[in-house]
Design an enzyme around this catalytic site. Structure first.
Site: not given
Length: 267
Positions: A41, A248
């Site tokens: 990711s 993230h």
């Protein structure tokens, strides 16, 4: 005489300029790299938004560092097969097929899911310091025992399928700036999480170096932009409305942190 000298000088300048232009022209030619991006990711760009429709649940973003490199450098070809949730095993099984003998540049970010980044952060958020520290310690033990071999398997697969490629292994940012006033997790938990990320990055760097690849270390680029820092945050904090983006990089983290580090390593 003066006219002759003037014409001679002008001709010399024109000749020199022509030589100079012919020498610099190749640097302005279109790049010939055939670039393939692999990974999880952090490579696909989860958290950066602007996901491509074709990527589905892999959530490949046009703001991710591989896409930014492709847009700015304009290699001869570009393909990202990076996917949210990818592990070293899934990279081998589902992503390496994108490589070929004509591939000349490869990037890869992987390893975090193999030691359970997501599960660790869930434990740390929902439970106390003791459970958080224990979860990170278990992941560190697993990383020491298994991650070098798992990464080596990926790197050997890249070498086999793309023997002529330059390979850049891109690491992970450390989540927290320590020593600041910060709500949420305890200082002990934050320090232990950072310790775990540093271990994964250090193991990854050693494995990449052993394979003859370049390691792009993004940790210093994120300093001052981590969670609990006083600067612009380049990482998403825990987001209850969209748990998938938590921890993230934001679009700014991809463009300001990941992209310049990768480009410097790839050029």
């Amino acid at each position: 005489m003066r006219r002759t000298r003037f014409l001679t000088l002008a001709l010399s300048l024109a000749t020199a300029l022509g030589a100079s232009l012919s020498m610099t022209a190749p640097a302005q030619a279109a790049p010939t790299d055939r670039y393939v991006a692999l990974g999880d990711s952090y490579a696909s760009g989860v958290g950066a938004g602007n996901y491509t429709s074709e990527s589905g649940s892999c959530q490949r973003s046009t703001s991710a560092y591989p896409a930014l490199y492709a847009a700015n450098v304009k290699p001869a070809s570009y393909r990202s097969v990076a996917c949210s949730g990818a592990t070293t095993t899934s990279v081998i099984n589902t992503q390496l097929s994108a490589l070929s003998s004509t591939t000349s540049l490869v990037s890869v970010t992987v390893g975090g899911n193999d030691v359970g980044f997501a599960n660790i952060m869930t434990t740390c958020v929902l439970k106390g310091t003791t459970e958080c520290v224990a979860a990170v310690q278990a992941a560190e033990d697993k990383a020491r025992a298994q991650l070098p071999g798992l990464l080596s398997n990926v790197y050997n697969g890249i070498k086999t399928r793309a023997p002529n490629a330059r390979v850049v292994v891109v690491g992970y940012p450390v989540f927290y700036q320590l020593g600041t006033v910060c709500v949420g997790l305890s200082a002990t938990s934050r320090a232990k999480i950072n310790e775990g990320i540093n271990l994964v990055d250090d193991i990854t760097r050693s494995a990449a170096t052993a394979a003859g690849f370049t390691f792009a270390d993004v940790r210093s680029a994120f300093v001052g932009h981590q969670l609990c820092s006083y600067g612009e945050k380049w990482l998403h904090a825990l987001n209850y409305l969209n748990l998938g983006v938590s921890y993230h990089p934001t679009a700014a983290g991809q463009s300001g942190g990941y992209y310049p580090v990768f480009r410097n390593a790839a050029d």
